[in-house]
Design a protein around this motif. Structure first.
Motif, PDB file in Angstrom:
ATOM      1  N   LEU A 111      -9.145 125.509  90.756  1.00  0.00           N
ATOM      2  CA  LEU A 111      -8.287 125.252  89.947  1.00  0.00           C
ATOM      3  C   LEU A 111      -7.283 126.282  89.804  1.00  0.00           C
ATOM      4  CD1 LEU A 111      -7.173 123.090  87.865  1.00  0.00           C
ATOM      5  CD2 LEU A 111      -8.885 124.107  86.051  1.00  0.00           C
ATOM      6  N   CYS A 112      -7.952 127.627  89.778  1.00  0.00           N
ATOM      7  CA  CYS A 112      -7.031 128.772  89.678  1.00  0.00           C
ATOM      8  C   CYS A 112      -5.744 128.645  90.726  1.00  0.00           C
ATOM      9  CB  CYS A 112      -7.605 130.038  89.686  1.00  0.00           C
ATOM     10  SG  CYS A 112      -8.793 130.271  88.435  1.00  0.00           S
ATOM     11  N   SER A 113      -6.336 128.476  92.170  1.00  0.00           N
ATOM     12  CA  SER A 113      -5.179 128.073  93.123  1.00  0.00           C
ATOM     13  C   SER A 113      -4.324 127.205  92.786  1.00  0.00           C
ATOM     14  CB  SER A 113      -6.052 128.255  94.383  1.00  0.00           C
ATOM     15  OG  SER A 113      -6.646 129.292  94.651  1.00  0.00           O
ATOM     16  N   GLY A 114      -4.772 126.160  92.309  1.00  0.00           N
ATOM     17  CA  GLY A 114      -3.912 124.839  91.870  1.00  0.00           C
ATOM     18  C   GLY A 114      -2.780 125.079  90.789  1.00  0.00           C
ATOM     19  N   ALA A 115      -3.410 125.798  89.821  1.00  0.00           N
ATOM     20  CA  ALA A 115      -2.513 126.201  88.736  1.00  0.00           C
ATOM     21  C   ALA A 115      -1.250 127.348  89.188  1.00  0.00           C
ATOM     22  CB  ALA A 115      -3.449 126.700  87.687  1.00  0.00           C
ATOM     23  N   LEU A 116      -1.542 128.119  90.226  1.00  0.00           N
ATOM     24  CA  LEU A 116      -0.650 129.101  90.491  1.00  0.00           C
ATOM     25  C   LEU A 116       0.486 128.224  91.805  1.00  0.00           C
ATOM     26  CD1 LEU A 116      -3.009 131.904  91.031  1.00  0.00           C
ATOM     27  CD2 LEU A 116      -1.133 131.899  89.307  1.00  0.00           C
ATOM     28  N   ALA A 117       0.260 127.215  92.190  1.00  0.00           N
ATOM     29  CA  ALA A 117       1.108 126.593  93.229  1.00  0.00           C
ATOM     30  C   ALA A 117       2.350 125.976  92.701  1.00  0.00           C
ATOM     31  CB  ALA A 117       0.177 125.429  93.754  1.00  0.00           C
ATOM     32  N   PRO A 118       2.468 125.479  91.517  1.00  0.00           N
ATOM     33  CA  PRO A 118       3.823 125.286  91.060  1.00  0.00           C
ATOM     34  C   PRO A 118       4.846 126.442  90.870  1.00  0.00           C
ATOM     35  CG  PRO A 118       2.241 123.965  89.768  1.00  0.00           C
ATOM     36  CD  PRO A 118       1.564 125.171  90.658  1.00  0.00           C
ATOM     37  N   LYS A 119       6.135 126.038  91.133  1.00  0.00           N
ATOM     38  CA  LYS A 119       7.043 127.175  91.092  1.00  0.00           C
ATOM     39  C   LYS A 119       7.301 127.420  89.480  1.00  0.00           C
ATOM     40  CE  LYS A 119       9.341 125.787  95.318  1.00  0.00           C
ATOM     41  NZ  LYS A 119      10.667 125.254  96.040  1.00  0.00           N
ATOM     42  N   SER A 120       7.054 126.280  88.622  1.00  0.00           N
ATOM     43  CA  SER A 120       7.380 126.512  87.356  1.00  0.00           C
ATOM     44  C   SER A 120       6.212 127.115  86.393  1.00  0.00           C
ATOM     45  CB  SER A 120       7.560 125.251  86.631  1.00  0.00           C
ATOM     46  OG  SER A 120       8.758 124.419  87.300  1.00  0.00           O
ATOM     47  N   ARG A 121       6.068 128.547  86.802  1.00  0.00           N
ATOM     48  CA  ARG A 121       5.100 129.326  86.337  1.00  0.00           C
ATOM     49  C   ARG A 121       4.645 129.273  85.034  1.00  0.00           C
ATOM     50  NH1 ARG A 121       2.648 133.419  89.065  1.00  0.00           N
ATOM     51  NH2 ARG A 121       2.890 132.181  90.717  1.00  0.00           N
ATOM     52  N   ALA A 122       6.065 129.311  84.252  1.00  0.00           N
ATOM     53  CA  ALA A 122       6.035 129.371  82.637  1.00  0.00           C
ATOM     54  C   ALA A 122       5.413 128.133  82.160  1.00  0.00           C
ATOM     55  CB  ALA A 122       7.453 129.513  81.944  1.00  0.00           C
ATOM     56  N   VAL A 123       5.705 126.859  82.723  1.00  0.00           N
ATOM     57  CA  VAL A 123       4.911 125.779  82.163  1.00  0.00           C
ATOM     58  C   VAL A 123       3.469 125.771  82.388  1.00  0.00           C
ATOM     59  CG1 VAL A 123       4.710 123.182  82.629  1.00  0.00           C
ATOM     60  CG2 VAL A 123       6.951 124.238  82.700  1.00  0.00           C
ATOM     61  N   CYS A 124       2.735 126.307  83.377  1.00  0.00           N
ATOM     62  CA  CYS A 124       1.423 126.525  83.732  1.00  0.00           C
ATOM     63  C   CYS A 124       0.713 127.776  83.003  1.00  0.00           C
ATOM     64  CB  CYS A 124       1.250 126.648  85.035  1.00  0.00           C
ATOM     65  SG  CYS A 124       1.724 125.474  86.285  1.00  0.00           S
ATOM     66  N   MET A 125       1.663 128.438  82.161  1.00  0.00           N
ATOM     67  CA  MET A 125       1.123 129.699  81.574  1.00  0.00           C
ATOM     68  C   MET A 125      -0.190 129.472  80.533  1.00  0.00           C
ATOM     69  SD  MET A 125       1.456 132.716  81.883  1.00  0.00           S
ATOM     70  CE  MET A 125       2.943 133.007  82.806  1.00  0.00           C
ATOM     71  N   PRO A 126       0.078 128.491  79.906  1.00  0.00           N
ATOM     72  CA  PRO A 126      -1.240 128.214  78.867  1.00  0.00           C
ATOM     73  C   PRO A 126      -2.481 127.746  79.479  1.00  0.00           C
ATOM     74  CG  PRO A 126       0.865 127.048  78.086  1.00  0.00           C
ATOM     75  CD  PRO A 126       1.214 127.598  79.191  1.00  0.00           C
ATOM     76  N   LEU A 127      -2.337 127.121  80.948  1.00  0.00           N
ATOM     77  CA  LEU A 127      -3.386 126.907  81.530  1.00  0.00           C
ATOM     78  C   LEU A 127      -4.004 127.938  82.223  1.00  0.00           C
ATOM     79  CD1 LEU A 127      -5.271 124.766  82.616  1.00  0.00           C
ATOM     80  CD2 LEU A 127      -3.825 124.433  84.655  1.00  0.00           C
ATOM     81  N   LEU A 128      -3.278 129.096  82.600  1.00  0.00           N
ATOM     82  CA  LEU A 128      -3.449 130.109  83.266  1.00  0.00           C
ATOM     83  C   LEU A 128      -4.243 130.950  82.285  1.00  0.00           C
ATOM     84  CD1 LEU A 128      -0.421 130.880  85.390  1.00  0.00           C
ATOM     85  CD2 LEU A 128      -2.617 130.129  86.308  1.00  0.00           C
ATOM     86  N   GLU A 129      -3.687 131.032  80.889  1.00  0.00           N
ATOM     87  CA  GLU A 129      -4.606 131.976  79.975  1.00  0.00           C
ATOM     88  C   GLU A 129      -5.927 131.486  79.700  1.00  0.00           C
ATOM     89  OE1 GLU A 129      -3.700 134.594  78.429  1.00  0.00           O
ATOM     90  OE2 GLU A 129      -1.657 134.831  78.836  1.00  0.00           O
ATOM     91  N   GLN A 130      -6.027 130.047  79.858  1.00  0.00           N
ATOM     92  CA  GLN A 130      -7.439 129.355  79.690  1.00  0.00           C
ATOM     93  C   GLN A 130      -8.096 129.670  80.814  1.00  0.00           C
ATOM     94  OE1 GLN A 130      -5.553 125.519  78.717  1.00  0.00           O
ATOM     95  NE2 GLN A 130      -7.497 125.307  77.151  1.00  0.00           N
ATOM     96  N   LEU A 131      -7.850 129.711  82.019  1.00  0.00           N
ATOM     97  CA  LEU A 131      -8.301 130.001  83.344  1.00  0.00           C
ATOM     98  C   LEU A 131      -8.910 131.331  83.177  1.00  0.00           C
ATOM     99  CD1 LEU A 131      -6.454 127.907  85.993  1.00  0.00           C
ATOM    100  CD2 LEU A 131      -8.627 127.347  84.824  1.00  0.00           C
ATOM    101  N   ARG A 132      -7.957 132.422  82.814  1.00  0.00           N
ATOM    102  CA  ARG A 132      -8.423 133.608  82.532  1.00  0.00           C
ATOM    103  C   ARG A 132      -9.626 134.064  81.692  1.00  0.00           C
ATOM    104  NH1 ARG A 132      -7.638 137.421  78.692  1.00  0.00           N
ATOM    105  NH2 ARG A 132      -6.160 135.999  77.748  1.00  0.00           N
ATOM    106  N   VAL A 133      -9.469 133.232  80.710  1.00  0.00           N
ATOM    107  CA  VAL A 133     -10.897 133.277  79.608  1.00  0.00           C
ATOM    108  C   VAL A 133     -12.102 132.613  80.394  1.00  0.00           C
ATOM    109  CG1 VAL A 133     -11.646 132.428  77.298  1.00  0.00           C
ATOM    110  CG2 VAL A 133      -9.402 133.369  77.536  1.00  0.00           C
TER     111      VAL A 133
END
Length: 752
Positions: A262-284
């Motif tokens: 899921l971390c690789s999938g969330a980093l795949a889109p070019k719109s990194r700002a849209v995925c930022m909340p999900l990336l924060e949750q994945l970091r936790v």
């Protein structure tokens, strides 16, 4: 008859290639460049040329497809081999010229087969991928299969126990974008299915899922884009974002591999700002997986997957160094013996990402990986782009344990080793480490000599790739040793570089663009390579490789003018022979890259680009017209209404009595016709006609006759009672409206 103008004669020759029955009108040529069109008026000479060439074209198309009819006809009625028959039908459609009558007939048969096997394909997870290979132009038989497929898809997404096959989920947004479907509830069901079953998807499927959703143009008035809604659905599944969740170690899942995917999938889109909340949750979630009580129960593969995910997430949102150190220590404890080759490759890439943050810890982990890194090509492939400090450790390991014997070595493995060590001599020389520079020089010399050994390279398909890597390593070593005034070793590397170039003679025609760029990447003198390239220009037939050569010639400091002129002339010659607009477009895009050293070089490049653009313009005019690859918007709107009716609670009512009869929820829609359902509860103050297509219009105060044919609304008229308060006048107007509706049905449905 007077001779036709040149433009008309050329247009007639082009349009003679358009089969009869296609949607391309004679005299109207669509141009795909800049979304504009060029139109010319048909003349008498044009019509004569078209009519004269048409019988031969139709004969060729019919003779090509005549053998396919007999093969496809028995397959349609055979249920056991329907899926195989569908694949054969798709291949047959792709082989027939587009726009011909035979192509339309074969497409209709292919869609007939597809409609019968939709349930079987959905069960096997191959339905959407197969459907995306088929042409979906309007009026080619795709309407009914599209409607049935979307209805089946909607029902399966809403049925939680069974649901949709996991392999179909990444293709759903691609299908919706291809059709232009704008159904908010269907996409909401899709997001719910993804958030409920994402742990069972692989990394490649999740990457394809996020990229497909990012490309899907769907906007909700309050929830935002499609990607925003998918990210929000995953955020609800992952739970809270507070630090207490990481400390407690309580996660809504127990699959570390799925978390890494899921971390690789969330980093795949070019719109990194849209995925930022999900990336924060994945970091936790990563912190909770590593710092929780169950970290000791993680396997070697799970630890390496989390390490790779942490390295990727750290570059996006940042991961605490304590968490990274903990993951590295966990990997060191189990990676030496239990990890597979794929896990070793992941660990090597993670070391490359983290060496700038934790150089000591990542270096120690890489030292642990060294004994097993040289055992497979997949692990070595991951080491090619590592920092020079880590590649130096791998090269030292090669020197310590020796290279593989000639019986074990293969050209592919030799190429990977050359790409790993090609610049280590220059790195050691720049660091002032003379012993390491000499050691790496001996290793490079041994590898280059092996690349020149005919026994090792015998029967090797990518021999030119190995030779290009060998030249880069030898020329870089010659430059590094010449900078250090090592007179003993400098001539040896110079002679080896020339020998490699001699071996490349006769293989320039097979060079790819990347290999041409590698030949000019040497930090030393490139005049010899430019001379050899000029001698072999006539044997090079790949326009992309010539474009790369032209970029390299522009970057040469001196002596590149002659190569620029010769390469430009060769490119213009090849461009004049090209007819594929896609290849010409790619060539024009590649010519816009690179830099020039002088004004004449820039003018030369502009002239080449102008010649390629002119040829691209002509190729677009001369090639077959591009057919519409999606159904009409009106029909898609009709399908959206069908999906809405399928989700609506249906309540049956007996019009003879005033009390309604309770019904059950139903998601089925009649697939046999395009009629409006009248089973919904009617308003008590609105007159009812009891006939499909005849409704009371409140605004006009008359009976409205409306019929849907192929997604288009056909208005039959309005029938207003002569006396508004007379039941007899109301009934008379209703009967007139019903007769009009029956006439419309006979007129349109009789031809359908």
């Amino acid at each position: 008859m007077a001779a036709a103008p040149t433009a008309v004669r050329n247009l007639a020759r082009r349009s003679a290639l358009v089969p009869r029955g296609s949607s391309a009108r004679p005299g109207h040529v669509p141009l795909q460049t800049g979304s504009c069109f060029i139109a010319k008026t048909r003349s008498r000479a044009f019509a004569i040329a078209l009519d004269a060439a048409q019988p031969a074209i139709s004969t060729r198309s019919r003779s090509f497809a005549s053998g396919l009819d007999g093969a496809l006809a028995p397959s349609i009625s055979t249920s056991g081999s329907s899926v195989q028959a569908l694949r054969e039908a798709i291949d047959a459609v792709q082989a027939v010229p587009r726009g011909s009558e035979d192509a339309a007939r074969l497409r209709a048969r292919a869609f007939d087969i597809f409609e019968t096997v939709i349930p079987d394909l959905l069960e096997g997870g191959e339905c959407l991928k197969t459907f995306l290979l088929m042409p979906m132009a309007f009026r080619n038989g795709a309407e009914r299969p599209i409607k049935r497929l979307l209805l089946e898809l909607s029902m399966r997404l809403r049925s939680k126990p069974a649901g949709l096959h996991l392999a179909e989920l990444p293709s759903v947004p691609v299908l919706l974008q291809r059709l232009g479907l704008q159904d908010q509830e269907l996409f909401e069901d899709f997001c719910s299915s993804c958030s409920a079953s994402w742990q069972e998807l692989s990394q490649a499927q999740l990457v394809a899922l996020f990229r497909g959703v990012e490309n899907y143009v769907l906007l909700h008035p309050t929830k935002g884009t499609a990607l925003c809604r998918l990210v929000a659905s995953f955020g609800v599944t992952l739970g809270g974002t507070g630090e207490s969740a990481a400390v407690a170690g309580a996660l809504p899942f127990g699959n570390p591999n799925a978390l890494a995917a899921l971390c690789s999938g969330a980093l795949a889109p070019k719109s990194r700002a849209v995925c930022m909340p999900l990336l924060e949750q994945l970091r936790v979630a990563l912190q909770a997986s590593v710092e929780g009580e169950t970290r000791e129960a993680l396997g070697a593969g799970e630890r390496i997957a989390l390490l790779s995910a942490a390295g990727e997430i750290h570059q996006a949102v940042g991961v605490p160094t304590e968490t990274l150190s903990t993951i590295i220590e966990l990997c060191r404890a189990s990676v030496a013996s239990d990890a597979s080759e794929a896990s070793l490759a992941l660990a090597a890439r993670a070391c490359g990402r983290l060496c700038w943050v934790l150089p000591d810890e990542s270096g120690q982990l890489f030292q642990t990986l060294l004994p097993r890194l040289g055992q497979g090509s997949e692990a070595l492939r991951a080491c090619r782009r590592l920092p020079a400090s880590l590649r130096s450790l791998l090269a030292s390991e090669m020197l310590t344990h020796g290279l593989s014997s000639e019986a074990e070595i293969c050209p592919r493995l030799l190429q990977l080793q050359l790409q790993i060590v090609h610049d280590l001599q220059a790195f050691a020389a720049a660091s002032g480490d003379m012993p390491a520079c000499k050691s790496f020089s001996s290793l490079v010399k041994d590898l280059v000599l092996r690349s020149l050994d005919e026994k090792i390279m015998q029967g090797s398909a990518p021999a030119q790739s190995v030779l290009v890597s060998a030249y880069l390593a030898a020329s870089t070593g010659h430059h590094a040793l010449s900078a250090l005034a090592e007179a003993d070793s400098e001539p040896a590397f110079a002679d080896m570089a020339l020998t490699v170039l001699d071996r490349l003679e006769g293989k320039w025609s097979t060079l790819r663009p990347l290999e041409v760029q590698m030949l000019f990447r040497s930090p030393g003198e490139a005049s010899e390579v430019a001379l050899r390239a000029g001698r072999n220009l006539d044997s090079m037939h790949d326009p992309a490789a010539l474009a790369a050569l032209l970029q390299a010639a522009h970057a040469l400091p001196d002596g590149g003018a002659s190569l620029v002129d010769a390469t430009s002339a060769r490119l213009k010659q090849l461009a004049d022979q090209m007819t594929d607009s896609k290849k010409l477009g790619s060539l024009e895009a590649s010519l816009r890259k690179g830099v020039t050293n002088s004004e004449p070089d820039e003018q030369q490049r502009l002239s080449v680009r102008a010649a390629v653009r002119d040829r691209l313009f002509s190729a677009v005019l001369l090639e077959a017209p591009a057919w519409n690859l999606r159904p009409a918007r009106g029909y898609i709107r009709y399908v959206e209404q069908s999906l809405e009716r399928g989700r609506r609670p249906m309540v049956q009512e007996s019009f003879a009595s005033s009390a309604p009869v309770d019904g059950q929820l139903s998601a089925s829609v009649d697939l046999q016709g395009d009629k409006e359902s009248h089973n919904l509860v009617p308003r008590a103050d609105v007159p009812q006609s009891l006939a499909d297509g005849v409704h009371w219009h409140d605004g006009v105060q008359a009976w409205e006759v409306k019929l849907e044919v192929g997604g288009r609304h056909i208005l039959g008229g309005y029938f207003k009672p002569q006396q508004a308060d007379s039941p007899e006048a109301l009934e008379s107007a209703r009967l007139d409206a019903v007769r009009c509706q029956q006439a419309l049905q006979e007129q349109h449905y009789g031809r359908a």
